[in-house]
Design an enzyme around this catalytic site. Structure first.
Site, PDB file in Angstrom:
ATOM      1  N   HIS A  53       0.846  -1.193   0.000  1.00 23.92           N
ATOM      2  CA  HIS A  53       0.000   0.000   0.000  1.00 23.92           C
ATOM      3  C   HIS A  53       0.885   1.248   0.000  1.00 23.92           C
ATOM      4  O   HIS A  53       2.099   1.162   0.210  1.00 23.92           O
ATOM      5  CB  HIS A  53      -0.937   0.014   1.220  1.00 23.92           C
ATOM      6  CG  HIS A  53      -0.233  -0.117   2.529  1.00 23.92           C
ATOM      7  ND1 HIS A  53       0.475   0.903   3.098  1.00 23.92           N
ATOM      8  CD2 HIS A  53      -0.091  -1.178   3.367  1.00 23.92           C
ATOM      9  CE1 HIS A  53       1.000   0.484   4.236  1.00 23.92           C
ATOM     10  NE2 HIS A  53       0.683  -0.783   4.419  1.00 23.92           N
TER      11      HIS A  53
HETATM   12  P1  TYD Z   1      -1.343  -2.632   7.548  1.00 19.21           P
HETATM   13  O1  TYD Z   1      -0.849  -1.248   7.793  1.00 19.21           O
HETATM   14  O2  TYD Z   1      -2.043  -2.916   6.241  1.00 19.21           O
HETATM   15  O3  TYD Z   1      -0.157  -3.676   7.720  1.00 19.21           O
HETATM   16  P2  TYD Z   1       1.277  -3.767   7.003  1.00 19.21           P
HETATM   17  O4  TYD Z   1       1.416  -2.625   6.047  1.00 19.21           O
HETATM   18  O5  TYD Z   1       2.262  -3.699   8.110  1.00 19.21           O
HETATM   19  O6  TYD Z   1       1.314  -5.091   6.329  1.00 19.21           O
HETATM   20  O7  TYD Z   1      -2.300  -3.036   8.762  1.00 19.21           O
HETATM   21  C1  TYD Z   1      -2.806  -4.344   8.904  1.00 19.21           C
HETATM   22  C2  TYD Z   1      -4.101  -4.259   9.711  1.00 19.21           C
HETATM   23  O8  TYD Z   1      -3.860  -3.723  11.005  1.00 19.21           O
HETATM   24  C3  TYD Z   1      -5.153  -3.382   9.054  1.00 19.21           C
HETATM   25  O9  TYD Z   1      -6.422  -4.017   9.203  1.00 19.21           O
HETATM   26  C4  TYD Z   1      -5.155  -2.112   9.866  1.00 19.21           C
HETATM   27  C5  TYD Z   1      -4.645  -2.552  11.226  1.00 19.21           C
HETATM   28  N1  TYD Z   1      -3.818  -1.514  11.873  1.00 19.21           N
HETATM   29  C6  TYD Z   1      -4.348  -0.752  12.893  1.00 19.21           C
HETATM   30  O10 TYD Z   1      -5.515  -0.928  13.298  1.00 19.21           O
HETATM   31  N2  TYD Z   1      -3.570   0.219  13.485  1.00 19.21           N
HETATM   32  C7  TYD Z   1      -2.290   0.443  13.073  1.00 19.21           C
HETATM   33  O11 TYD Z   1      -1.597   1.355  13.633  1.00 19.21           O
HETATM   34  C8  TYD Z   1      -1.745  -0.347  12.003  1.00 19.21           C
HETATM   35  C9  TYD Z   1      -0.350  -0.124  11.522  1.00 19.21           C
HETATM   36  C10 TYD Z   1      -2.547  -1.305  11.442  1.00 19.21           C
END
Ligand code: TYD
Length: 135
Positions: A53
């Site tokens: 993303h």
């Molecule tokens: P995401 O940022 O997509 O993970 P990464 O980029 O590290 O693979 O987040 C994964 C899930 O966790 C998504 O459903 C949102 C949740 N999340 C939160 O609720 N708070 C946060 O601070 C973060 C980073 C993620």
């Protein structure tokens, strides 16, 4: 607004070397944004991928606190793979950059220092939409 992967920077984190163990210190002048949140990835299974993303406004600073992993960064035109494996260096990823994290070593911990609290509406999770957003 167009953001290039050439704007990304590896920053040195000041450290105090000591035979008893080193200290790396992230004070407010190390990162060029105000810190609103930290979170960390840990217990990442072998072969797992994270990220996938971009962010509209969020700036982040990634540190491999332990072990190593690769960060693939894309701006819609060019891409680069950066290996983080040193807890006294961090990768500054400004907004408008697509990132994927993979190739985590066993026991790797990725600390993320962020410029804002979690806001799902700040994410761009579709690569095609990202490319048109970043034009
Ligand atoms: P995401 O940022 O997509 O993970 P990464 O980029 O590290 O693979 O987040 C994964 C899930 O966790 C998504 O459903 C949102 C949740 N999340 C939160 O609720 N708070 C946060 O601070 C973060 C980073 C993620």
């Amino acid at each position: 607004m167009k953001t290039s992967i050439h704007n990304l920077k590896i920053l040195d984190i000041p450290k105090i070397k000591d035979p008893r163990g080193n200290i790396a210190i992230v004070e407010k002048d190390v990162i060029p944004f105000e810190i609103q949140r930290i979170y960390y990835l840990f217990d990442v299974p072998s072969g797992s991928k994270r990220g996938g993303h971009a962010h509209k406004t969020l700036n982040q600073f990634l540190i491999a606190l332990s072990g190593s992993f690769d960060v693939i960064v894309k701006d819609g035109i060019e891409e680069n793979r950066i290996t983080l494996n040193n807890p006294s260096k961090g990768l500054l990823i400004t907004s408008g950059i697509w990132r994927e994290l993979e190739n985590f070593s066993s026991g790797a911990v990725c600390l993320v220092v962020a410029s804002d609290v979690y806001k799902e509406e700040d994410y761009i999770r579709n690569f095609k939409k990202f490319v048109s957003h970043n034009k």
